[in-house]
Every structure is written in structure tokens, then in C-alpha cells.
Design a protein around this motif. Structure first.
Motif, PDB file in Angstrom:
ATOM      1  N   HIS A 104       0.804  -1.224   0.000  1.00 43.64           N
ATOM      2  CA  HIS A 104       0.000   0.000   0.000  1.00 43.64           C
ATOM      3  C   HIS A 104       0.839   1.277   0.000  1.00 43.64           C
ATOM      4  O   HIS A 104       0.280   2.377  -0.015  1.00 43.64           O
ATOM      5  N   LYS A 105       2.137   1.128   0.044  1.00 44.01           N
ATOM      6  CA  LYS A 105       3.008   2.287   0.250  1.00 44.01           C
ATOM      7  C   LYS A 105       2.787   3.391  -0.781  1.00 44.01           C
ATOM      8  O   LYS A 105       2.791   4.581  -0.448  1.00 44.01           O
ATOM      9  N   LYS A 106       2.568   3.040  -2.038  1.00 46.08           N
ATOM     10  CA  LYS A 106       2.505   4.061  -3.085  1.00 46.08           C
ATOM     11  C   LYS A 106       1.286   4.972  -2.967  1.00 46.08           C
ATOM     12  O   LYS A 106       1.242   6.029  -3.593  1.00 46.08           O
ATOM     13  N   TRP A 107       0.294   4.571  -2.158  1.00 42.99           N
ATOM     14  CA  TRP A 107      -0.887   5.421  -1.962  1.00 42.99           C
ATOM     15  C   TRP A 107      -0.800   6.277  -0.693  1.00 42.99           C
ATOM     16  O   TRP A 107      -1.697   7.060  -0.418  1.00 42.99           O
ATOM     17  N   MET A 108       0.272   6.114   0.074  1.00 44.51           N
ATOM     18  CA  MET A 108       0.341   6.801   1.366  1.00 44.51           C
ATOM     19  C   MET A 108       0.337   8.322   1.237  1.00 44.51           C
ATOM     20  O   MET A 108      -0.177   9.029   2.109  1.00 44.51           O
ATOM     21  N   VAL A 109       0.897   8.851   0.167  1.00 42.97           N
ATOM     22  CA  VAL A 109       0.922  10.310   0.012  1.00 42.97           C
ATOM     23  C   VAL A 109      -0.498  10.855  -0.147  1.00 42.97           C
ATOM     24  O   VAL A 109      -0.800  11.973   0.283  1.00 42.97           O
ATOM     25  N   GLN A 110      -1.406  10.074  -0.750  1.00 39.94           N
ATOM     26  CA  GLN A 110      -2.801  10.488  -0.848  1.00 39.94           C
ATOM     27  C   GLN A 110      -3.479  10.441   0.518  1.00 39.94           C
ATOM     28  O   GLN A 110      -4.347  11.254   0.818  1.00 39.94           O
ATOM     29  N   GLU A 111      -3.072   9.482   1.327  1.00 41.70           N
ATOM     30  CA  GLU A 111      -3.670   9.321   2.657  1.00 41.70           C
ATOM     31  C   GLU A 111      -3.195  10.410   3.615  1.00 41.70           C
ATOM     32  O   GLU A 111      -3.992  10.973   4.371  1.00 41.70           O
ATOM     33  N   GLU A 112      -1.897  10.711   3.595  1.00 41.81           N
ATOM     34  CA  GLU A 112      -1.308  11.557   4.635  1.00 41.81           C
ATOM     35  C   GLU A 112      -0.855  12.935   4.155  1.00 41.81           C
ATOM     36  O   GLU A 112      -0.425  13.738   4.981  1.00 41.81           O
ATOM     37  N   THR A 113      -0.898  13.215   2.857  1.00 42.13           N
ATOM     38  CA  THR A 113      -0.414  14.450   2.219  1.00 42.13           C
ATOM     39  C   THR A 113       1.115  14.464   2.178  1.00 42.13           C
ATOM     40  O   THR A 113       1.776  13.842   3.014  1.00 42.13           O
ATOM     41  N   PRO A 114       1.708  15.188   1.218  1.00 41.01           N
ATOM     42  CA  PRO A 114       3.177  15.234   1.124  1.00 41.01           C
ATOM     43  C   PRO A 114       3.854  15.723   2.402  1.00 41.01           C
ATOM     44  O   PRO A 114       4.887  15.186   2.804  1.00 41.01           O
ATOM     45  N   VAL A 115       3.280  16.735   3.043  1.00 41.84           N
ATOM     46  CA  VAL A 115       3.885  17.245   4.282  1.00 41.84           C
ATOM     47  C   VAL A 115       3.834  16.178   5.373  1.00 41.84           C
ATOM     48  O   VAL A 115       4.800  15.976   6.115  1.00 41.84           O
ATOM     49  N   GLY A 116       2.712  15.481   5.467  1.00 39.19           N
ATOM     50  CA  GLY A 116       2.588  14.418   6.456  1.00 39.19           C
ATOM     51  C   GLY A 116       3.613  13.319   6.251  1.00 39.19           C
ATOM     52  O   GLY A 116       4.194  12.800   7.219  1.00 39.19           O
ATOM     53  N   ILE A 117       3.866  12.958   4.994  1.00 34.78           N
ATOM     54  CA  ILE A 117       4.864  11.925   4.696  1.00 34.78           C
ATOM     55  C   ILE A 117       6.250  12.387   5.129  1.00 34.78           C
ATOM     56  O   ILE A 117       7.041  11.603   5.678  1.00 34.78           O
ATOM     57  N   GLU A 118       6.559  13.656   4.916  1.00 33.91           N
ATOM     58  CA  GLU A 118       7.863  14.178   5.338  1.00 33.91           C
ATOM     59  C   GLU A 118       8.018  14.118   6.855  1.00 33.91           C
ATOM     60  O   GLU A 118       9.112  13.865   7.368  1.00 33.91           O
ATOM     61  N   VAL A 119       6.936  14.348   7.585  1.00 33.19           N
ATOM     62  CA  VAL A 119       6.979  14.239   9.051  1.00 33.19           C
ATOM     63  C   VAL A 119       7.305  12.804   9.458  1.00 33.19           C
ATOM     64  O   VAL A 119       8.169  12.554  10.319  1.00 33.19           O
ATOM     65  N   LEU A 120       6.621  11.831   8.841  1.00 35.33           N
ATOM     66  CA  LEU A 120       6.858  10.422   9.173  1.00 35.33           C
ATOM     67  C   LEU A 120       8.284  10.004   8.810  1.00 35.33           C
ATOM     68  O   LEU A 120       8.924   9.239   9.540  1.00 35.33           O
ATOM     69  N   LYS A 121       8.787  10.510   7.689  1.00 37.67           N
ATOM     70  CA  LYS A 121      10.170  10.202   7.295  1.00 37.67           C
ATOM     71  C   LYS A 121      11.171  10.826   8.258  1.00 37.67           C
ATOM     72  O   LYS A 121      12.222  10.229   8.549  1.00 37.67           O
ATOM     73  N   ALA A 122      10.858  12.013   8.761  1.00 37.31           N
ATOM     74  CA  ALA A 122      11.763  12.681   9.708  1.00 37.31           C
ATOM     75  C   ALA A 122      11.867  11.888  11.010  1.00 37.31           C
ATOM     76  O   ALA A 122      12.954  11.779  11.596  1.00 37.31           O
ATOM     77  N   ILE A 123      10.742  11.316  11.457  1.00 34.54           N
ATOM     78  CA  ILE A 123      10.767  10.479  12.662  1.00 34.54           C
ATOM     79  C   ILE A 123      11.617   9.234  12.407  1.00 34.54           C
ATOM     80  O   ILE A 123      12.422   8.822  13.252  1.00 34.54           O
ATOM     81  N   LYS A 124      11.448   8.642  11.229  1.00 32.83           N
ATOM     82  CA  LYS A 124      12.257   7.479  10.851  1.00 32.83           C
ATOM     83  C   LYS A 124      13.747   7.833  10.884  1.00 32.83           C
ATOM     84  O   LYS A 124      14.567   7.080  11.432  1.00 32.83           O
ATOM     85  N   LYS A 125      14.096   8.968  10.324  1.00 32.30           N
ATOM     86  CA  LYS A 125      15.497   9.393  10.271  1.00 32.30           C
ATOM     87  C   LYS A 125      16.060   9.622  11.669  1.00 32.30           C
ATOM     88  O   LYS A 125      17.229   9.310  11.945  1.00 32.30           O
ATOM     89  N   GLU A 126      15.239  10.130  12.567  1.00 30.21           N
ATOM     90  CA  GLU A 126      15.701  10.408  13.930  1.00 30.21           C
ATOM     91  C   GLU A 126      15.892   9.123  14.735  1.00 30.21           C
ATOM     92  O   GLU A 126      16.888   8.969  15.449  1.00 30.21           O
ATOM     93  N   LEU A 127      14.957   8.192  14.629  1.00 28.41           N
ATOM     94  CA  LEU A 127      15.016   6.972  15.432  1.00 28.41           C
ATOM     95  C   LEU A 127      15.896   5.894  14.807  1.00 28.41           C
ATOM     96  O   LEU A 127      16.427   5.037  15.516  1.00 28.41           O
ATOM     97  N   ASP A 128      16.041   5.924  13.488  1.00 23.50           N
ATOM     98  CA  ASP A 128      16.793   4.892  12.765  1.00 23.50           C
ATOM     99  C   ASP A 128      17.664   5.570  11.708  1.00 23.50           C
ATOM    100  O   ASP A 128      17.407   5.457  10.507  1.00 23.50           O
ATOM    101  N   PRO A 129      18.695   6.304  12.135  1.00 27.69           N
ATOM    102  CA  PRO A 129      19.473   7.143  11.209  1.00 27.69           C
ATOM    103  C   PRO A 129      20.089   6.376  10.044  1.00 27.69           C
ATOM    104  O   PRO A 129      20.195   6.908   8.935  1.00 27.69           O
ATOM    105  N   GLU A 130      20.504   5.132  10.281  1.00 30.51           N
ATOM    106  CA  GLU A 130      21.151   4.350   9.221  1.00 30.51           C
ATOM    107  C   GLU A 130      20.149   3.565   8.372  1.00 30.51           C
ATOM    108  O   GLU A 130      20.545   2.864   7.439  1.00 30.51           O
TER     109      GLU A 130
END
Length: 547
Positions: free
Chosen positions: A512-538
Motif C-alpha cells: 500500500h506504500k505508493k498510496w500513502m501520500v494520498q492518505e497523509e499528504t506530502p507534508v505528512g509523509i515528510e513528518v513520518l520520514k523525519a521520525i524514521k530518520k531520527e530513530l533509525d538514522p542508518e
């Protein structure tokens, strides 16, 4: 509740299908259903039964794990056995099982770590970072959206972290009515131990026998009783998650207003932020009684009106299920064993003014006996007032008996060359009928696939409900994945265009990943990616999923 199911033994599970290797769906019912489908699709004969490949027939490559890593982790639960690597290479989606059955699965983990102690995760993250190892969390392996898919660069070294050894109920707080349990505990073990203390969690997904608490939390799971008890995120008071950045334990309180909810950011994260190891959940006294009402409606819209009326009348049933005409037809074919019953029922439908294609509903109330009886009387009154025709409760008994058996039927269908897949959504009451009718129209107009579509409402709220769709057809041999992708895209695009959610309870995963931007909006996806980067940098954890 008082299920008394045997403790799940994953070593006895099928890698190529659902459930236990030595268990089958009722052979008579399976044969009946197969021949009904053959008639529906104008097939002269059933396709010969396909025999899944054995473990030895898979080309599972030699592990890429270093001798250093193997030596360090072998005594801590690391397995390099091909049968373990195969079982943990995929989940239980149609796409997963087709690739296993046709021996076209491209990626396998290099090893499976059966985690013995949550404290080992800190050193595992250190080693994974040092050696460039991808880690994929794994519970029961019952997911259907590619949540444990081995993806990423071809040369990636992958270790699946199986948490099912962390399977203890740690404590019960009888005063607060909460339970603390480890994330690897399977549904039957958790529920049976609670039952012995006079409690229930009230969480019974169809995967109940073969899914874990951690899997429920990671995917925001729902169960058949979620209308009363809530989805899993409504049950959680706190959780413990191990991330490459450190351990997070959310505060164990009934409610809080201390900024955004970290707990809810971690729930549904599907292993991309960390590995959930423990949780504290609300529990309930075992209900004294559970009673069902069953009814038929002339059409799906009429049934939707009834369920909405019940939910908005401040009645909270434990189970609500409304099937459309096609699912009702299949249900009756499987449930009615006598020929005279099948001949008589259409006459009764016409006598009651239900027409030739009625829709079946079952609804349950549970709790204290006086509460159950009071609510059931109100429910039955509202069914009558919305033009439903009540029928004996034995229909519900047949549904309950088959509830955890039906996933086995999918194996029978796939054995004989049938396509079968499901997807689900949720939406406000004002949009539900539009989603349902748009889905039917989309597949009626789609001439490249000869498909049957069935649907049911399975989780209800005051403001909306969940719809669960099943699609069946004849496999396009040699093009099974392309066929699945086309159907999946069409159905999901209908849901998204009509205002439904991408998933009510299956999760996102890879599929379902390719539809997530429709679900959460581009800004929302960037927020989720930022959390990923903070908790799992590598980017060690479960790449290619969710965002």
C-alpha cells in the motif's frame, strides 16, 4: 473469551498457505464451494490441484552473514536453516503465496534471529550498523500487505528478528484492570491466560490463532469484537519499543495532555521505527453472556441504514456484520447443508418481501446478562423498524463455528487455480454506499478480468464503518502477479477517489506504500520520514515499508 484454543506452534505452520500443515477446511464444504465457483465462471472442470514446492526445491542462496556475526549470535537464537529462512521470507498475502507456490520468490533473509531477550537488541543494533545488516521485525507472519517483505538493494544482508520467544504474560493489575505482556505472545495464549483470571482482552482478528500482540500493535489491528472493545490502539495504555537510538517506554496512564501522543506515533509503525517488545493493555471481565440476533434485508443500503441507526442510538454491540447479496449467497451455500433448506429459503425470502438477492446481518451484544438482554431487545426493535426480517440465531452459530476456519478455504481455491484476494477500508456513513457502488461499477466495467466481488461491513462506529471486499476469479497462469497488481490498483484507486481510508486494519506494508501520500499528504509523509530518520538514522529497520 473462553476459547481454550491450543497454544500456537509456528513450527507446524504452512509456509505456502494458511495455518497448520495438518489442518484443512471442511472437505465437503471446500468441494461444494469449488464447484460453485466453477459454475459461476463457466468452467467445465476444475484445474488440477497444484502441489506447492518443497523446501528443497527453492534456490535459497548461501547466507551472506559474516562468520563473526554467526559466531556471536548463534547461541542467542540465530538460525540459518533453510526452512526458517523460507517461512520468514514472506507473509500470507495472495502475492506472497503465489510467489511461493510458483517458486518465484526472489529474496530470502540471510538468517532468522529468534530473539531470546529484549536486552539483546541494543547489541544487535550495534552489530547491524557495523556490518550493514538490514533488520526486519517478525511476529506470527500472518500479515497480508507485504509488511515483512525482504526489499532493498540486492546485495543487502538481511536478518529477520522473530520475537515469538518473548511470549510471557508478565503481570495483571486487578485494580486498574490492565495486563502487561511481551510482544511475541500469540492470541490464544494471551486470551487463555486472561480467561483463567476471569478477564478478556476482547481482541479477536481473523488471524487470532497465528498473530502476535506485537503484530497487532505494529499494524493497528482490529478484531471481530472491536465495535465494543475498540481496535488495538484503543486498548493500549503504554508500550516499550527498542530503536537504534535507544529504548522508548511511553507513560502508563489512562490519559494525558502532554503534547502530541508519542504512543500513537509508534502504534502502526510496522517495524520501521523500532521493535515493540512489551505493552500494557486494558482488560475486561469475562462477559456473562453473548447473544446474537440475525436478520435479512432486501438490499445492502437498507442494511447499512439499520447498522447506522443502531450505532447512533447509543447501543454498543460487540459484533456487527452485514453481508452484501453476493457474500450472503456464498454464506448460505456453505452453511445450509440440506437440499430442502436451499430450495425452501428463496420462497421464504419472496414471502417476506426480500426479493431474490437479500443481505444477511448478524449482530451480538455481550456483557452482564441483564445488559445483554436489554440491548438485544432494543437491537431487535430497531431491526424491525428498518425493514429487517429476523431469523433464528442458528445462523450466527454457524458463522462463529467457521470464523477461524475460513482462511483455510483460500488454500483450496488457490490449489485449483482461482484468484482470491481481499482489501478493506473505512469511511463516514455518508460515503460508504458510494464506495460500495463505485467498486461494483468499476469491476463491472472492467472487462479484462472476470471477477466476483463480495463485501461486508465488519466494524461499526457512530460516524461510519469499515467495508471489507473479497475478489475471486480464475488465475491467469504465468501472469498471476500482473493480474493481482491490476486488480489491486483498480480497487484501491476506487477507495481513495471516494474518500475511504487506505486501510482500516490490515496496515500499509509494501503493497500500500505508493498510496500513502494520498492518505497523509506530502507534508505528512515528510513528518513520518523525519521520525524514521531520527530513530533509525542508518535505515536498518524494515526498509521499503509505509513511507
Amino acid at each position: 473469551m473462553l476459547l481454550d484454543m491450543p497454544t500456537t506452534d509456528k513450527n507446524q505452520n504452512r509456509y505456502w498457505g494458511w495455518g497448520y500443515q495438518n489442518h484443512e477446511y471442511d472437505p465437503h464444504k471446500a468441494s461444494l464451494f469449488l464447484h460453485l465457483l466453477a459454475q459461476r465462471f463457466a468452467l467445465n472442470t476444475l484445474a488440477p490441484k497444484q502441489i506447492p514446492p518443497t523446501v528443497e526445491q527453492f534456490s535459497i542462496p548461501k547466507t551472506k552473514l559474516s562468520e563473526e556475526f554467526i559466531a556471536r549470535w548463534k547461541e542467542r537464537g540465530l538460525s540459518l536453516k533453510n526452512e526458517d529462512r523460507l517461512f520468514h521470507a514472506a507473509g500470507k498475502s495472495y502475492r506472497d503465496l503465489i510467489r511461493i507456490r510458483t517458486n518465484t520468490l526472489a529474496r530470502f533473509p540471510d538468517g532468522v534471529l529468534f530473539l531470546q531477550d529484549a536486552k539483546h537488541l541494543d547489541s544487535l543494533f550495534v552489530d547491524a550498523k557495523k556490518l550493514g545488516i538490514t533488520l526486519i521485525p517478525f511476529g506470527g507472519g500472518s500479515g497480508v500487505v507485504g509488511g515483512t517483505e525482504c526489499v532493498g538493494p540486492v546485495n543487502n544482508t538481511i536478518v529477520v528478528v522473530d520475537v515469538t520467544k518473548l511470549d510471557r504474560l508478565l503481570s495483571i493489575d486487578h485494580t486498574a484492570r490492565t495486563v502487561r505482556a511481551q510482544a511475541g505472545i500469540f492470541g490464544p495464549k494471551l486470551e487463555n491466560e486472561l480467561n483463567r483470571q476471569g478477564y478478556t482482552l476482547g481482541h479477536f482478528p481473523q488471524s487470532f490463532e497465528f498473530s502476535t500482540l506485537g503484530g497487532w500493535l505494529a499494524t493497528r489491528s482490529a478484531g471481530q469484537n472491536s465495535t465494543k472493545y475498540g481496535k488495538i490502539e484503543n486498548m493500549v495504555q503504554s508500550l516499550v519499543i527498542h530503536t537504534p537510538k535507544g529504548v522508548i517506554e511511553t507513560h502508563q496512564v489512562p490519559a494525558s495532555a502532554t503534547g502530541p501522543s508519542l504512543k500513537h506515533l509508534l502504534l502502526g509503525s510496522e517495524g520501521i521505527y523500532g521493535i515493540i517488545t512489551e505493552a500494557v493493555l486494558k482488560i475486561h471481565p469475562l462477559p456473562q453472556s453473548q447473544k446474537f440476533s440475525c436478520a435479512f434485508f432486501e438490499n445492502f443500503e437498507q442494511g447499512l441504514t439499520c447498522v447506522r441507526t443502531i450505532m447512533q442510538a447509543d447501543i454498543t454491540p460487540s459484533v456487527v456484520r452485514l453481508s452484501d447479496a453476493d457474500e450472503t449467497s456464498f454464506f448460505l451455500d456453505l452453511m445450509l447443508s440440506k437440499k430442502w433448506q436451499k430450495k425452501l429459503l428463496p420462497h421464504w425470502f419472496n414471502f417476506k418481501g426480500l426479493g431474490n438477492h437479500p443481505c444477511f446481518m448478524l449482530i451480538a451484544s455481550e456483557g452482564q446478562t441483564t445488559h445483554t438482554n436489554f440491548h438485544l431487545d432494543k437491537i431487535r426493535s430497531l431491526i424491525r423498524s428498518t425493514h429487517g426480517k429476523l431469523v433464528p440465531r442458528k445462523f450466527a452459530a454457524k458463522w462463529k463455528k467457521d470464523r477461524f476456519e475460513l482462511p483455510y478455504l483460500r488454500d483450496n481455491l488457490m490449489d485449483h487455480g482461482f484468484f482470491i484476494d481481499t482489501l478493506e477500508t473505512a469511511a463516514p456513513w455518508s460515503k460508504l454506499l458510494g464506495i460500495y457502488e463505485s467498486m461494483k461499477l468499476a469491476f463491472f466495467e472492467q472487462k479484462s478480468h472476470q471477477l466476483l466481488m463480495a463485501c461486508h461491513l465488519s466494524h461499526a462506529y457512530k460516524d461510519g464503518a469499515s467495508l471489507y471486499f473479497t475478489f475471486m476469479g480464475v488465475q491467469k497462469r504465468g501472469h498471476e502477479i500482473a493480474q493481482w497488481e491490476e486488480i489491486k490498483d483498480l480497487a484501491t484507486n476506487v477507495i481513495m477517489s471516494q474518500g475511504g481510508t487506505l486501510s482500516h486494519h490490515h496496515g500499509v506494508g509494501y503493497d500500500h506504500k505508493k498510496w500513502m501520500v494520498q492518505e497523509e499528504t506530502p507534508v505528512g509523509i515528510e513528518v513520518l520520514k523525519a521520525i524514521k530518520k531520527e530513530l533509525d538514522p542508518e535505515g536498518l529497520l524494515n526498509p521499503g515499508k509505509v513511507v
